[in-house]
Scaffold this active site. Structure first.
Site, mmCIF file in Angstrom:
data_model
loop_
_atom_site.group_PDB
_atom_site.id
_atom_site.type_symbol
_atom_site.label_atom_id
_atom_site.label_comp_id
_atom_site.label_asym_id
_atom_site.label_seq_id
_atom_site.Cartn_x
_atom_site.Cartn_y
_atom_site.Cartn_z
ATOM 1 C CG LEU A 96 -0.429 -6.247 3.595
ATOM 2 C CD1 LEU A 96 0.502 -5.949 4.758
ATOM 3 C CD2 LEU A 96 -1.033 -4.953 3.078
ATOM 4 C CG LEU B 93 -0.078 -2.588 -0.619
ATOM 5 C CD1 LEU B 93 -0.097 -3.878 0.182
ATOM 6 C CD2 LEU B 93 1.294 -1.938 -0.518
ATOM 7 C CB SER C 220 -3.652 -7.084 15.499
ATOM 8 O OG SER C 220 -2.963 -8.269 15.143
ATOM 9 C CG HIS D 180 -10.695 -9.313 11.693
ATOM 10 N ND1 HIS D 180 -10.487 -9.313 13.037
ATOM 11 C CD2 HIS D 180 -9.490 -9.507 11.113
ATOM 12 C CE1 HIS D 180 -9.191 -9.503 13.268
ATOM 13 N NE2 HIS D 180 -8.569 -9.623 12.111
ATOM 14 N NE ARG E 273 -8.010 -12.683 10.226
ATOM 15 C CZ ARG E 273 -7.341 -11.872 9.401
ATOM 16 N NH1 ARG E 273 -7.802 -11.646 8.195
ATOM 17 N NH2 ARG E 273 -6.231 -11.277 9.788
#
Lengths: 255, 257, 643
Positions: free
Chosen positions: C447, C49, C290, C272, C336
């Site tokens: 992102l 990205l 997710s 995570h 998390r």
């Protein structure tokens, strides 16, 4: 977790040192393969074994190993990405094989995808197809507010169905004509269903197909093998949309 | 390169033309079959009438034949060109190749209608040569055996030969196989693919294939059984070959039997 | 031990009120005249990205850009694997969102260890990112009226996450990739795939080029330019097993570090909580699911150690829903880092399940009972399918098994407000820099940061660098290029020369075990001290026993891999050292010595409210520590509580 017994396998792997050399199949025995391994982990084990035996490991492309990057892909017993539907090679598990199996492993075969080494091929032709028009010409910073462009939810869903293509090349590998029509169609169809794609739609269809052909991919003869092999389950209806886009552009484009 | 040649040279453009000519030829098959089925009515008289009417306007016939011929020619030409390009696109062949499609009903050791279009097309082309030599240029090819006879009688004589009838049966089956993929595939090539209509197109395609194969194939049965030839007709005089071209059909000819 | 230097790193943060800083900065930046842009050459390393968006935007401005990537196509970069979404303070939901709220959430989520100015700017440009991506044709989810849809994500009380089904990262990357391909066809960007950057060329103190290995034929290639952008991702693979792609590595960043770029906060790693557990020695990679699953799934372990019954046979009263027990307010929805540590605590105490006893159950039976299986399938069908594909278990019928896994690294090369490292002309973007997430990253923010850096920050700040420095013309013929290339080549040759007995995977796995056990979810001084010794020994072992076959002059994946491991073995030591030095618990960095009585993380704002930036001093000297003090003038430092 259900208990599985270990597998003993014979692998018949395509070995080719580089693009210029002739390749050949070589057989390897692999013992005690756990059914819980992914196919690529099985190849990892093979490579560890080869290194110990003093033979260079089998080269194969892979990266994310979760089915989204599109890097991996080999033809397994004649089927791109192996026997499972909607599955990349990295997500294929050895529980789908039987003890004593002979597994033939080949690279994608297409003139437009020359072999780099062993099971690795060069798919840069796909990049050139996108370069021919698989984009919306918008400058950074020039965009209007996101909600200024309304997209009906079903159109968005249709565009997303097409945009889900991971660019792995299984469609080309599966097609008897080594056609990249499903790949090309996915991008054309994604942008054809959105208002953002409207201004360039004619040129996009014409130029992307022109590049597709120049790269040496074959034509579509509607055998739909691509759809069956596609790990992202892209539908051939996108090829029909591409055909529509192309014929409309062919008959009405101003140039 | 003009836009026309550019478009026609492209893979999609070629398939577009392939689809159009294919559908056009399907249309021809419908008319041809309908005409042939007239053989079953009224002991050949209706068929003969139809045949003579067809030939009554030479200019129209010529134009129609040119269009038909062009349709065939373009279809065949494109098939040869794309087949060559498609083979080149693969390059090195697979040692093992297996389909991932599980929905094919017709699958003979991996041979399916859609993957063998070029082969079935080639068989049909071969059959076409036989067929044209029989019925278009029959007078030259078969000479006095059928020259000058009424169309229905020519058919009877030619089809009474079991081998010849067998060729027609094989030809008919291959035409059926070919259109079983070709019919709906043409729609896809022309961009007609919609969940509302796909099922119908498929079903019509299959029905069409069966009708074509059974319809044309039925003349095999007709030929070797029902289509027995009247010895009198078989021994018709040589000189009557010019009758067709010069004279209108004479109804009394049929009443002879 | 390392020496701490109290020099104040110049972060070039503009003065004035926070909301005006970026505008002020932009107004003061020098510009390159349109006609002069084509005289400048920018090298972008990486095509995710950050890299793809930066290369495309710079090409569009008129610069000549070369983009090198280790992948066979720029579209493969690991940004593609992000599932959930991207945050933006659009307030489309009318739920009170604002730039300010996104800023505060991100600062708080990062446990007050990030730079206020950077984070505010990130929140400020977040809306532009959505606009840009929409205009590119990214198929974001829509409402029936055609407007953009949002979903809720952890760490926020507003709904601000934009998404494309479960493939948001893929769609954003393909958007950036398409912009990049457009510039390639316009001739402004040259993409060089299958090239690995092995070193940075520094001329007169400025970054002026890179040395790459052409992975297809093994040839060394050099590229000269006026600025170098590193967009090379994170270093999670130092743990061997992580949710990162196999190719993710620290090499480019580490090589730049060795040439003078400071490495900041390497100890900050994100674990995570909802990943598919490890199931065998051969395992090569962990798969993430997710975190949205925790909205309906309940996490538990049996109350009795070593309970052999099938999970469905264990009655309610014999189950320990430990998250609900420990955190009654947030329950299964704690952040998390908290969820991950709680799972580890149970497993370490012997209550783990599965064949390795390193897993906990994620149970949907109550949600299925209440909402029906179809409702659950609609929400999470693709995740259940993925779980079944990998484990052969049906998550609807029997509880899933999950365990935490390394996922993201907040640390990275130190950069100032312009995203420039301590080497002038070397800019670092995306996960490769340290800048915006502090000690813990919120979901759907990676992102956002990658694209903010590439689309909206670097096009301005690179221009300033080019316009304000009078850079002498330098080509690949400059002796520095040859010198650096010889360095890189000799490293490859020395790897090939060892011809020992141990494979790269074998050694990497061992490094991963050290890092996971000593420098993973929880750390202590003793373990970290031990790690420092073990890493050093393993590094020596590597150079004594590594077995790489084949030649350096050919496509040789094993050799690539060995080179990356060699750098991980150097980097790992710095990571452990940083973790040892940071005598507090913050976000992803949990030191057992610094916790509350209830076992929660205890920050030390008095002594550790700083960025730890490490300077390389040569192989035989310890790193020097530079501290950038973090000023919190706009938000108040508080303790996170999820009780």
């Amino acid at each position: 977790m259900p208990a599985h017994k270990q597998l003993n396998l014979t692998l018949r792997v395509w070995r080719q040192p580089d693009a210029g050399s002739r390749g050949e199949f070589r057989d390897y025995k692999l013992y005690s393969v756990s059914p819980e391994m992914s196919f690529l982990e099985m190849l990892d084990v093979l490579n560890e074994q080869l290194l110990e035996e003093g033979e260079e490991p089998v080269a194969f492309d892979h990266d994310c190993r979760e089915g989204i990057c599109g890097t991996c892909g080999v033809v397994i017993n004649g089927q791109p990405h192996g026997p499972m539907q909607g599955t990349t090679t990295c997500q294929l598990h050895m529980r789908n094989f039987e003890d004593g199996d002979l597994i033939v492993i080949e690279p994608w075969r297409a003139s437009a995808f020359p072999v780099v080494r062993d099971l690795v091929v060069n798919r840069s032709a796909f990049d050139r197809i996108i370069q021919a028009g698989g984009y919306v010409s918008v400058r950074t910073g020039q965009a209007p507010d996101g909600n200024a462009i309304l997209v009906p939810s079903p159109d968005q869903a249709g565009a997303m169905d097409a945009a889900a293509c991971i660019g792995c090349g299984a469609c080309v590998a599966a097609c008897k004509n080594a056609s990249a029509m499903l790949f090309t169609a996915a991008k054309v169809s994604h942008l054809a269903q959105l208002p953002q794609g409207e201004p360039e739609r004619k040129q996009r269809a014409l130029q992307m197909i022109a590049t597709h052909d120049e790269e040496g991919f074959g034509a579509c003869t509607n055998t739909y093998e691509c759809e069956a092999a596609c790990p992202a389950e892209i539908s051939v209806s996108h090829i029909a949309r591409l055909n529509r886009e192309y014929s409309k552009a062919m008959l009405t484009a101003r140039q | 390169m003009s836009w026309v040649t550019a478009a026609l040279r492209s893979s999609v453009g070629k398939k577009f033309v392939m689809g159009i000519t294919g559908l056009f030829l399907c249309g021809f098959l419908v008319i041809h079959l309908a005409g042939n089925l007239l053989l079953y009515i009224g002991d050949g008289t209706v068929y003969n009438e139809y045949a003579h009417k067809l030939h009554s306007n030479p200019i129209l016939l010529f134009v129609a034949e040119v269009i038909l011929f062009a349709g065939f020619l373009i279809h065949i030409y494109l098939a040869i060109v794309t087949n060559r390009e498609n083979r080149a696109a693969r390059g090195v062949r697979y040692a093992v190749k297996k389909t991932k499609r599980e929905d094919r009903t017709v699958n003979l050791f991996g041979w399916t209608p859609d993957t063998t279009m070029f082969a079935s097309g080639a068989v049909i082309l071969g059959f076409l040569v036989v067929h044209l030599s029989d019925f278009k240029f029959g007078d030259i090819v078969h000479g006095e055996r059928i020259a000058g006879l009424e169309p229905a009688d020519k058919a009877r004589i030619l089809m009474s030969d079991a081998i010849r009838a067998g060729i027609y049966l094989v030809g008919s089956i291959f035409v059926g196989i070919h259109v079983s993929h070709g019919f709906w595939s043409a729609f896809q090539s022309l961009g007609v693919n919609h969940p509302k209509y796909n099922d119908w197109i498929r079903k019509v395609g299959i029905a069409f294939a069966i009708i074509v194969a059974v319809g044309f194939g039925s003349f095999f049965v007709w030929g070797i059984s029902g289509g027995e030839v009247d010895p009198a007709v078989e021994e018709a005089p040589v000189g009557s070959s010019s009758v067709l071209e010069t004279a209108p059909p004479r109804p009394d000819q049929y009443t002879q039997k | 031990m390392s020496t701490a230097v109290e020099t104040r790193l110049n972060s070039r943060v503009p003065t004035g009120p926070l909301p005006d800083q970026w505008t002020k900065c932009k107004n003061e930046l020098k510009l390159v005249a349109p006609n002069n842009k084509r005289k400048f050459h920018v090298i972008v390393v990486g095509s995710g990205l950050a890299g793809a968006s930066a290369a495309a935007s710079l090409g569009e401005l008129g610069y000549n850009v070369t983009c090198v990537t280790i992948h066979d196509s720029p579209r493969r970069a690991h940004s593609i694997a992000a599932q959930g979404g991207i945050n933006a303070a659009k307030n489309y939901q009318n739920d009170g969102d604002s730039t300010w709220r996104l800023f505060v959430d991100t600062i708080k989520g990062g446990d007050y260890r990030s730079r206020e100015s950077n984070v505010y700017r990130l929140a400020e440009v977040s809306g532009n990112i959505i606009d840009q991506c929409v205009a590119q044709g990214v198929p974001f989810a829509r409402e029936y009226g055609g407007t953009l849809a949002n979903r809720t994500f952890g760490g926020a009380l507003v709904s601000r996450t934009f998404y494309c089904r479960g493939q948001t990262g893929q769609q954003l990357l393909l958007g950036a990739y398409s912009a990049l391909m457009r510039q390639v066809s316009a001739g402004k960007v040259k993409v060089l795939p299958r090239r690995e950057m092995l070193d940075l060329v520094v001329v007169d103190g400025c970054a002026r080029g890179v040395v790459c290995r052409n992975l297809v034929n093994g040839q060394m290639e050099t590229y000269a330019g006026h600025a170098v952008l590193l967009c090379t991702g994170g270093y999670g693979n130092v743990f061997y097993l992580s949710t990162n792609a196999k190719g993710c590595n620290v090499t480019a960043a580490w090589r730049a570090h060795r040439r003078g770029a400071y490495f900041a906060n390497p100890c900050y790693t994100q674990i995570h909580p909802t990943c598919i557990p490890v199931h065998g020695d051969y395992q090569s990679k962990l798969t993430l699911m997710s975190e949205s699953l925790r909205n309906d799934g309940r996490v538990w372990v049996p109350k009795e150690k070593g309970d052999q019954r099938k999970p469905t046979d264990i009655p309610e009263e014999d189950r320990d829903y430990y998250l609900e027990r420990r955190y009654p307010t947030y329950g299964n929805m704690v952040p998390r880092d908290v969820a991950s540590r709680a799972a580890k605590e149970r497993c370490d105490a012997g209550y783990g399940v599965g064949s390795t006893k390193m897993a906990v159950y994620l149970d949907f039976s109550r949600a299925i009972e209440e909402q029906g299986e179809d409702a659950i399938r609609r929400k999470y069908g693709n995740l259940f399918d993925m779980y079944e594909k990998i484990t052969d278990d049906n998550g609807y019928k029997t509880p899933m098994m999950i365990y935490p896994a390394v996922h993201y690294t907040m640390g990275g090369l130190w950069v100032d407000y312009h995203l420039q490292s301590t080497i002038p002309g070397l800019f670092v973007l995306g996960e490769a820099n340290f800048s915006d997430h502090g000690a813990n990253r919120l979901g759907a923010s990676a992102l956002m940061q990658g694209l903010a850096d590439g689309y909206f920050i670097i096009p301005y700040t690179v221009g300033h660098h080019l316009a304000s420095q009078s850079l002498k013309p330098v080509t690949e013929a400059h002796p520095k290029f040859k010198e650096t290339m010889i360095d890189a080549r000799s490293r490859i040759e020395s790897i090939l020369a060892v011809s020992g007995t141990r494979t790269v995977t074998d050694l990497h796995r061992e490094l991963g075990k050290i890092m996971w056990n000593r420098c993973g979810m929880s750390r202590n001084a003793e373990g970290l001290e031990a790690a420092l010794t073990e890493i050093k020994e393993l590094r020596e072992e590597f150079w004594r026993t590594i077995n790489v076959l084949g030649s350096g002059e050919a496509f040789n994946q094993n050799l690539e891999y060995a080179g990356r491991l060699a750098d991980f073995l150097e980097f790992a030591e710095l990571m452990a050292r940083d973790a040892l030095e940071r005598k507090e618990s913050a976000g992803g960095h949990f030191r057992e010595e610094y916790q509350t009585e209830e076992g929660e993380a205890k920050r030390d704002d008095e002594n550790f409210c700083h960025v730890a930036a490490w300077e390389y001093q040569g192989d035989d000297s310890p790193h020097t520590l530079h501290k950038e003090h973090l000023d919190f003038q706009n938000v108040e430092l508080t303790t996170r509580s999820y009780k």
